[in-house]
Design an enzyme around this catalytic site. Structure first.
Site, PDB file in Angstrom:
ATOM      1  CB  CYS A  33      -0.891  -0.125   1.229  1.00  0.00           C
ATOM      2  SG  CYS A  33      -1.721   1.402   1.559  1.00  0.00           S
ATOM      3  N   GLY A  34       0.741   1.892  -1.148  1.00  0.00           N
ATOM      4  CA  GLY A  34       1.569   3.174  -1.166  1.00  0.00           C
ATOM      5  C   GLY A  34       1.103   4.458   0.130  1.00  0.00           C
ATOM      6  CG  HIS A  35      -2.487   6.168   0.384  1.00  0.00           C
ATOM      7  ND1 HIS A  35      -2.279   7.325   0.199  1.00  0.00           N
ATOM      8  CD2 HIS A  35      -3.415   5.679  -0.458  1.00  0.00           C
ATOM      9  CE1 HIS A  35      -3.138   7.785  -1.089  1.00  0.00           C
ATOM     10  NE2 HIS A  35      -3.808   6.822  -1.295  1.00  0.00           N
ATOM     11  CB  CYS A  36       0.704   1.436   4.327  1.00  0.00           C
ATOM     12  SG  CYS A  36      -0.983   0.910   4.207  1.00  0.00           S
TER      13      CYS A  36
END
Length: 88
Positions: A33-36
């Site tokens: 996950c990029g946001h993670c």
């Protein structure tokens, strides 16, 4: 120095967060996950600032700890939940 973020999983979430002492903010994440990944350095910095305060920051890889993630209704990443001695 290691990270002040406490890694949690299916085997220890119950004993450390739900039955343990202190206040917890727990980030449920997925490694892809990029946001993670964007959250990670900020999460580590916040955990370092709060170290010793009785307020703990945890992280759960929800792709591995599927039981805990499901039990707490995690449907998207990252999901951050607050726990006060077991009460979400």
């Amino acid at each position: 120095a290691g990270s002040a973020v406490e890694e949690l999983g299916d085997s220890d979430f119950e004993s450390r967060v739900m039955e343990g002492e202190g206040l917890w903010l727990v980030a449920f994440y997925a490694p892809w996950c990029g946001h993670c990944r964007n959250l990670e350095p900020e999460w580590k910095a916040a955990a370092a600032r709060l170290e010793g305060s009785g307020f703990k920051l945890g992280a759960v890889d929800a792709t591995q700890a599927t039981g805990v993630a499901s039990e707490h209704g995690v449907q998207g990443y990252p999901t951050i939940k607050f726990f006060n001695r077991g009460a979400a």
